[in-house]
Design a protein around this motif. Structure first.
Motif, PDB file in Angstrom:
ATOM      1  N   ASP A  72      52.252  29.569  21.351  1.00 45.58           N
ATOM      2  CA  ASP A  72      52.879  29.059  20.052  1.00 45.58           C
ATOM      3  C   ASP A  72      54.115  29.650  19.755  1.00 45.58           C
ATOM      4  O   ASP A  72      55.195  28.943  19.386  1.00 45.58           O
ATOM      5  CB  ASP A  72      51.984  29.695  18.986  1.00 45.58           C
ATOM      6  CG  ASP A  72      50.434  28.938  18.701  1.00 45.58           C
ATOM      7  OD1 ASP A  72      50.356  27.812  19.487  1.00 45.58           O
ATOM      8  OD2 ASP A  72      49.614  29.634  18.583  1.00 45.58           O
ATOM      9  N   THR A 124      48.200  34.719   4.722  1.00 50.28           N
ATOM     10  CA  THR A 124      48.240  35.274   6.364  1.00 50.28           C
ATOM     11  C   THR A 124      48.963  36.215   6.763  1.00 50.28           C
ATOM     12  O   THR A 124      50.050  36.582   6.047  1.00 50.28           O
ATOM     13  CB  THR A 124      48.947  33.991   6.969  1.00 50.28           C
ATOM     14  OG1 THR A 124      48.030  32.620   6.442  1.00 50.28           O
ATOM     15  CG2 THR A 124      48.860  33.788   8.360  1.00 50.28           C
ATOM     16  N   ASP A 125      48.275  36.839   7.560  1.00 48.35           N
ATOM     17  CA  ASP A 125      49.198  38.262   7.935  1.00 48.35           C
ATOM     18  C   ASP A 125      50.236  37.804   9.018  1.00 48.35           C
ATOM     19  O   ASP A 125      49.961  37.236   9.927  1.00 48.35           O
ATOM     20  CB  ASP A 125      48.301  39.207   8.757  1.00 48.35           C
ATOM     21  CG  ASP A 125      47.100  39.890   7.817  1.00 48.35           C
ATOM     22  OD1 ASP A 125      47.342  39.962   6.604  1.00 48.35           O
ATOM     23  OD2 ASP A 125      45.886  39.990   8.455  1.00 48.35           O
ATOM     24  N   LYS A 126      51.574  38.431   8.566  1.00 49.06           N
ATOM     25  CA  LYS A 126      52.766  38.170   9.245  1.00 49.06           C
ATOM     26  C   LYS A 126      52.991  39.681   9.861  1.00 49.06           C
ATOM     27  O   LYS A 126      53.043  40.582   9.355  1.00 49.06           O
ATOM     28  CB  LYS A 126      53.710  37.461   8.686  1.00 49.06           C
ATOM     29  CG  LYS A 126      53.206  36.069   8.348  1.00 49.06           C
ATOM     30  CD  LYS A 126      54.457  35.190   8.193  1.00 49.06           C
ATOM     31  CE  LYS A 126      53.779  33.675   7.872  1.00 49.06           C
ATOM     32  NZ  LYS A 126      54.769  32.604   7.958  1.00 49.06           N
ATOM     33  N   LEU A 142      59.000  36.978  13.620  1.00 50.27           N
ATOM     34  CA  LEU A 142      57.782  36.877  12.413  1.00 50.27           C
ATOM     35  C   LEU A 142      56.775  36.016  13.304  1.00 50.27           C
ATOM     36  O   LEU A 142      56.971  34.849  13.306  1.00 50.27           O
ATOM     37  CB  LEU A 142      58.523  36.518  11.233  1.00 50.27           C
ATOM     38  CG  LEU A 142      57.452  36.649   9.787  1.00 50.27           C
ATOM     39  CD1 LEU A 142      57.192  38.139   9.875  1.00 50.27           C
ATOM     40  CD2 LEU A 142      58.065  36.066   8.686  1.00 50.27           C
ATOM     41  N   VAL A 143      55.820  36.433  13.456  1.00 53.69           N
ATOM     42  CA  VAL A 143      54.485  35.764  14.056  1.00 53.69           C
ATOM     43  C   VAL A 143      53.323  36.069  12.903  1.00 53.69           C
ATOM     44  O   VAL A 143      53.276  36.964  12.565  1.00 53.69           O
ATOM     45  CB  VAL A 143      54.127  36.157  15.433  1.00 53.69           C
ATOM     46  CG1 VAL A 143      55.413  35.707  16.332  1.00 53.69           C
ATOM     47  CG2 VAL A 143      53.806  37.537  15.635  1.00 53.69           C
ATOM     48  N   GLU A 144      52.515  35.096  13.051  1.00 49.63           N
ATOM     49  CA  GLU A 144      51.048  35.147  12.394  1.00 49.63           C
ATOM     50  C   GLU A 144      50.327  35.981  13.438  1.00 49.63           C
ATOM     51  O   GLU A 144      50.427  35.521  14.747  1.00 49.63           O
ATOM     52  CB  GLU A 144      50.512  34.018  11.914  1.00 49.63           C
ATOM     53  CG  GLU A 144      51.269  33.132  10.900  1.00 49.63           C
ATOM     54  CD  GLU A 144      50.689  32.009  10.390  1.00 49.63           C
ATOM     55  OE1 GLU A 144      49.291  32.017  10.422  1.00 49.63           O
ATOM     56  OE2 GLU A 144      51.301  31.225   9.861  1.00 49.63           O
ATOM     57  N   ALA A 145      49.366  36.875  12.794  1.00 48.09           N
ATOM     58  CA  ALA A 145      48.700  37.604  13.853  1.00 48.09           C
ATOM     59  C   ALA A 145      47.949  36.700  14.716  1.00 48.09           C
ATOM     60  O   ALA A 145      47.220  37.113  15.686  1.00 48.09           O
ATOM     61  CB  ALA A 145      47.659  38.426  13.101  1.00 48.09           C
ATOM     62  N   ARG A 146      47.388  35.159  14.222  1.00 48.65           N
ATOM     63  CA  ARG A 146      46.524  34.572  15.204  1.00 48.65           C
ATOM     64  C   ARG A 146      47.362  33.609  16.174  1.00 48.65           C
ATOM     65  O   ARG A 146      46.910  33.019  16.813  1.00 48.65           O
ATOM     66  CB  ARG A 146      45.830  33.480  14.140  1.00 48.65           C
ATOM     67  CG  ARG A 146      46.816  32.625  13.225  1.00 48.65           C
ATOM     68  CD  ARG A 146      45.843  31.880  12.495  1.00 48.65           C
ATOM     69  NE  ARG A 146      46.855  30.873  11.817  1.00 48.65           N
ATOM     70  CZ  ARG A 146      47.385  29.827  12.092  1.00 48.65           C
ATOM     71  NH1 ARG A 146      46.941  29.469  13.173  1.00 48.65           N
ATOM     72  NH2 ARG A 146      47.980  29.032  11.225  1.00 48.65           N
ATOM     73  N   HIS A 147      48.475  33.938  16.047  1.00 49.13           N
ATOM     74  CA  HIS A 147      49.543  33.130  17.048  1.00 49.13           C
ATOM     75  C   HIS A 147      49.378  33.450  18.368  1.00 49.13           C
ATOM     76  O   HIS A 147      49.510  34.569  18.612  1.00 49.13           O
ATOM     77  CB  HIS A 147      50.945  33.015  16.633  1.00 49.13           C
ATOM     78  CG  HIS A 147      51.270  31.977  15.477  1.00 49.13           C
ATOM     79  ND1 HIS A 147      52.281  31.918  14.870  1.00 49.13           N
ATOM     80  CD2 HIS A 147      50.220  31.184  14.862  1.00 49.13           C
ATOM     81  CE1 HIS A 147      52.148  30.923  13.807  1.00 49.13           C
ATOM     82  NE2 HIS A 147      51.017  30.542  14.013  1.00 49.13           N
TER      83      HIS A 147
END
Length: 164
Positions: free
Chosen positions: A29, A2-4, A20-25
């Protein structure tokens, strides 16, 4: 894998660096699960209901439709910013209470933030303009009239016209 991504943003006056977030968040969220600000509700997750409305750089935005990475460097305000924890309610929150602009309360945070952003931009708003703006959010309980009355009452009070 997963891209962070590391982002920085300001939420309710507090700077958060290196989140730090996932690109999809989505922004909702991060607010709810990353920062523990659960006042922003998740309803439809399609941008239709408005329960997730927050202010992004002063403008109302659907936090369920905005990726967290899009909020990089932004100033975010959530419903928690309207009062200071257990302190006195804001004028807008009091108006919602006094005019019975809420019933179940699920949609209320979104309406409050929509109204806060709108009144900052249009302090002289008429009831017709308020009615048009609140039509962007969904409420299944109130029938909207009490929400319009609450926002109009707050606007009048802010303009020094007293309670009407």
């Amino acid at each position: 894998m997963t891209d962070k991504i590391l982002i920085s943003l300001t939420v309710n006056g507090t700077a958060y660096d290196d989140v730090l977030v996932e690109a999809r968040h989505t922004l909702v969220d991060v607010l709810r699960h990353g920062l523990g600000l659960t006042g922003t509700h998740v309803g439809c997750e399609h941008g239709v209901c408005g329960a997730c409305t927050v202010l992004v750089d002063g403008a109302p935005a659907r936090a369920c439709l905005m990726f967290a990475v899009q909020a990089e460097g932004a100033d975010i305000r959530t419903v928690e910013s309207l009062s200071d924890g257990d302190a006195e309610l804001s004028d807008l929150q009091r108006a919602f209470s006094e005019h019975h602009g809420l019933q179940c309360g699920f949609c209320t945070p979104g309406f409050l933030m929509l109204a806060e952003g709108f009144l900052a931009e249009r302090p002289q708003a008429t009831k017709e303009e308020i009615r048009e703006v609140v039509s962007a959010n969904l409420c299944r309980c109130t029938g909207y009239q009490t929400i319009v009355e609450a926002i109009d009452g707050c606007a009048r009070q802010r303009r020094g016209e007293g309670r009407q």
